[in-house]
Design a protein around this motif. Structure first.
Motif, PDB file in Angstrom:
ATOM      1  N   ILE A   9      -2.147  10.890  -4.214  1.00 31.66           N
ATOM      2  CA  ILE A   9      -1.565  10.220  -2.860  1.00 31.66           C
ATOM      3  C   ILE A   9      -1.079   8.960  -3.289  1.00 31.66           C
ATOM      4  O   ILE A   9      -1.978   7.931  -3.768  1.00 31.66           O
ATOM      5  N   GLY A  10       0.069   8.767  -2.993  1.00 30.31           N
ATOM      6  CA  GLY A  10       0.938   7.469  -3.402  1.00 30.31           C
ATOM      7  C   GLY A  10       1.901   7.882  -4.379  1.00 30.31           C
ATOM      8  O   GLY A  10       1.738   8.635  -5.270  1.00 30.31           O
ATOM      9  N   ALA A  15       0.337   5.921  -9.630  1.00 29.02           N
ATOM     10  CA  ALA A  15       0.505   7.392  -9.763  1.00 29.02           C
ATOM     11  C   ALA A  15       1.232   7.988 -10.795  1.00 29.02           C
ATOM     12  O   ALA A  15       0.812   8.922 -11.443  1.00 29.02           O
ATOM     13  N   ALA A  36       4.766   8.585   0.144  1.00 27.64           N
ATOM     14  CA  ALA A  36       5.552   8.184   1.461  1.00 27.64           C
ATOM     15  C   ALA A  36       7.007   7.682   1.175  1.00 27.64           C
ATOM     16  O   ALA A  36       7.717   7.852   2.263  1.00 27.64           O
ATOM     17  N   PRO A  45       8.939  -3.478 -10.745  1.00 22.63           N
ATOM     18  CA  PRO A  45       9.222  -4.818 -10.916  1.00 22.63           C
ATOM     19  C   PRO A  45      10.938  -4.892 -11.256  1.00 22.63           C
ATOM     20  O   PRO A  45      11.337  -5.922 -11.135  1.00 22.63           O
ATOM     21  N   LEU A  47      13.305  -3.950  -9.309  1.00 23.46           N
ATOM     22  CA  LEU A  47      13.822  -4.374  -7.987  1.00 23.46           C
ATOM     23  C   LEU A  47      14.184  -5.662  -7.877  1.00 23.46           C
ATOM     24  O   LEU A  47      15.082  -6.041  -6.965  1.00 23.46           O
ATOM     25  N   LYS A  49      14.549  -7.737 -10.724  1.00 21.92           N
ATOM     26  CA  LYS A  49      14.932  -8.189 -11.783  1.00 21.92           C
ATOM     27  C   LYS A  49      16.204  -7.568 -12.526  1.00 21.92           C
ATOM     28  O   LYS A  49      17.302  -7.905 -12.143  1.00 21.92           O
ATOM     29  N   ARG A  75       6.511  11.897   2.596  1.00 21.83           N
ATOM     30  CA  ARG A  75       5.509  12.429   3.394  1.00 21.83           C
ATOM     31  C   ARG A  75       4.422  11.329   3.252  1.00 21.83           C
ATOM     32  O   ARG A  75       3.908  10.846   2.292  1.00 21.83           O
ATOM     33  N   THR A  76       3.472  11.005   4.409  1.00 19.94           N
ATOM     34  CA  THR A  76       2.359  10.128   4.168  1.00 19.94           C
ATOM     35  C   THR A  76       1.293  10.888   4.479  1.00 19.94           C
ATOM     36  O   THR A  76       1.109  11.828   5.475  1.00 19.94           O
ATOM     37  N   ALA A  77       0.198  10.779   3.623  1.00 19.10           N
ATOM     38  CA  ALA A  77      -1.152  11.400   3.790  1.00 19.10           C
ATOM     39  C   ALA A  77      -1.784  10.826   4.994  1.00 19.10           C
ATOM     40  O   ALA A  77      -2.002   9.488   5.171  1.00 19.10           O
ATOM     41  N   ALA A 103      -3.874   6.403  -4.817  1.00 16.76           N
ATOM     42  CA  ALA A 103      -2.797   5.430  -5.524  1.00 16.76           C
ATOM     43  C   ALA A 103      -1.932   4.796  -4.576  1.00 16.76           C
ATOM     44  O   ALA A 103      -0.722   4.718  -4.808  1.00 16.76           O
ATOM     45  N   ILE A 104      -2.379   4.018  -3.462  1.00 18.45           N
ATOM     46  CA  ILE A 104      -1.602   4.024  -2.291  1.00 18.45           C
ATOM     47  C   ILE A 104      -1.239   2.364  -2.093  1.00 18.45           C
ATOM     48  O   ILE A 104      -0.750   2.123  -1.250  1.00 18.45           O
ATOM     49  N   GLY A 106      -0.367  -1.210  -1.791  1.00 21.64           N
ATOM     50  CA  GLY A 106      -0.525  -2.268  -0.688  1.00 21.64           C
ATOM     51  C   GLY A 106       0.771  -2.353   0.132  1.00 21.64           C
ATOM     52  O   GLY A 106       1.924  -1.704  -0.073  1.00 21.64           O
ATOM     53  N   GLU A 150      11.805 -14.802  -7.324  1.00 16.15           N
ATOM     54  CA  GLU A 150      12.664 -13.936  -8.002  1.00 16.15           C
ATOM     55  C   GLU A 150      13.925 -13.381  -7.225  1.00 16.15           C
ATOM     56  O   GLU A 150      15.111 -13.213  -7.887  1.00 16.15           O
ATOM     57  N   ASN A 240      -3.723  -1.069   1.121  1.00 13.56           N
ATOM     58  CA  ASN A 240      -3.900   0.161   2.230  1.00 13.56           C
ATOM     59  C   ASN A 240      -5.140   0.509   1.989  1.00 13.56           C
ATOM     60  O   ASN A 240      -5.368   1.394   0.981  1.00 13.56           O
TER      61      ASN A 240
END
Ligand SMILES: Cc1cc2nc3c(=O)[nH]c(=O)nc-3n(C[C@H](O)[C@H](O)[C@H](O)COP(=O)(O)OP(=O)(O)OC[C@H]3O[C@@H](n4cnc5c(N)ncnc54)[C@H](O)[C@@H]3O)c2cc1C
Length: 252
Positions: A9-10, A15, A36, A45, A47, A49, A75-77, A103-104, A106, A150, A240
């Motif tokens: 999950i994640g 993940a 999700a 990272p 995003l 740089k 999709r969100t568990a 592996a959700i 934060g 950044e 999370n």
């Protein structure tokens, strides 16, 4: 009901790393990932740089799908029944598993006053990058941590006008020695970034196509209004934990 040897999950970098780790010891076991975000795992990272330095979007992807894994994206568990080894997502789909990894990650912290959707970009996802890169010319960046500094640099490097709003006395002041924070702030100013210190946002209002960010001094209670095309905030994240707590896992 689809059954998987490994259910993750994640859909972030953890993940992806887990999928690769599993494949080293179990080349054939079935793996599924519920994420999700609408996008498959990518290098977060980048995003703040590489993407702003002209690196193409295709360098972003982790290419998790090359490892033989079923991706359930967007999709969100919602429910984890650990005794029954069962997960239910937000569309009501049910998955069963032998082994589960949460592996959700934060969620960005938000300002309590910001109730209207989509005014402030709490920069964390590829969707946030897409939204920000489509916006106009003048930006307020709130926060002097890694994300704020950044993104301010990324926008300035791309010819945008940037006003940084910092609670503390300089960029990175909560993690660097005073002199270094002062040096950094001066350096940003030399690059054309307006760095406002000792101020905190108290509200945001829409003004036609633009946004008005109202700030207040921490020590002197003077107010200021900053008119911009977009507002980005980097206030840190909170883990999370709801899914695990609701399932009665950890949190003891
Ligand atoms: C812009 C930016 C730049 C960064 N730069 C650096 C850097 O230079 N160096 C560095 O070390 N770190 C950096 N980081 C931090 C680093 O990206 C994170 O530590 C890393 O992404 C954590 O990965 P993760 O997979 O554990 O969690 P996350 O990246 O938070 O991913 C978790 C994923 O799980 C999904 N999810 C959550 N709950 C559910 C659910 N119930 N069901 C389904 N999916 C769910 C989320 O939507 C998310 O996609 C940066 C972060 C950002 C935002």
């Amino acid at each position: 009901v689809p059954h998987y040897t490994y259910l993750i999950i994640g859909g972030g970098m953890t993940a992806d790393a887990a999928v690769r780790g599993i494949r080293q010891v179990d080349p054939g076991g079935s793996i599924a990932l519920i994420g999700a975000e609408p996008d498959p795992p990518y290098k977060r990272p980048h995003l703040s740089k590489e993407l702003w330095r002209g690196k193409p979007l295709e360098k972003l992807w982790c290419r998790t799908e090359s490892q033989g894994v079923e991706l359930y994206l967007g999709r969100t568990a919602k429910v984890l029944e650990s005794q029954n080894k069962k997960v239910i997502d937000d569309r009501g789909a049910v998955y069963t598993f032998d082994r589960l990894l949460l592996a959700i990650g934060g969620m960005p912290r938000r300002f309590p006053f910001d109730t209207a959707e989509n005014q402030i970009i709490y920069f964390r996802t590829l969707e946030d990058y897409r939204r920000l890169s489509e916006k106009g010319n003048r930006f307020a960046v709130i926060g002097g941590g890694f994300i704020g500094s950044e993104i301010a640099a990324a926008l300035a490097m791309n010819g945008k006008e940037v006003v940084m709003v910092l609670r503390r006395e300089g960029i990175g002041a909560h993690m660097f020695p005073h002199d270094l924070a002062m040096f950094l702030s001066d350096f940003y100013r030399q690059k054309g970034v307006e760095v406002l210190t000792g101020e905190t946002p108290i509200s945001v209002e829409r003004r036609g196509e633009q946004l008005a960010l109202v700030t207040q001094g921490i020590r002197i209670s003077s107010k200021r209004e900053i008119l911009v095309d977009g507002i980005v905030a980097g206030l840190g994240i909170q883990p999370n934990v709801e899914l695990a707590q609701a399932a009665g896992l950890g949190g003891g």
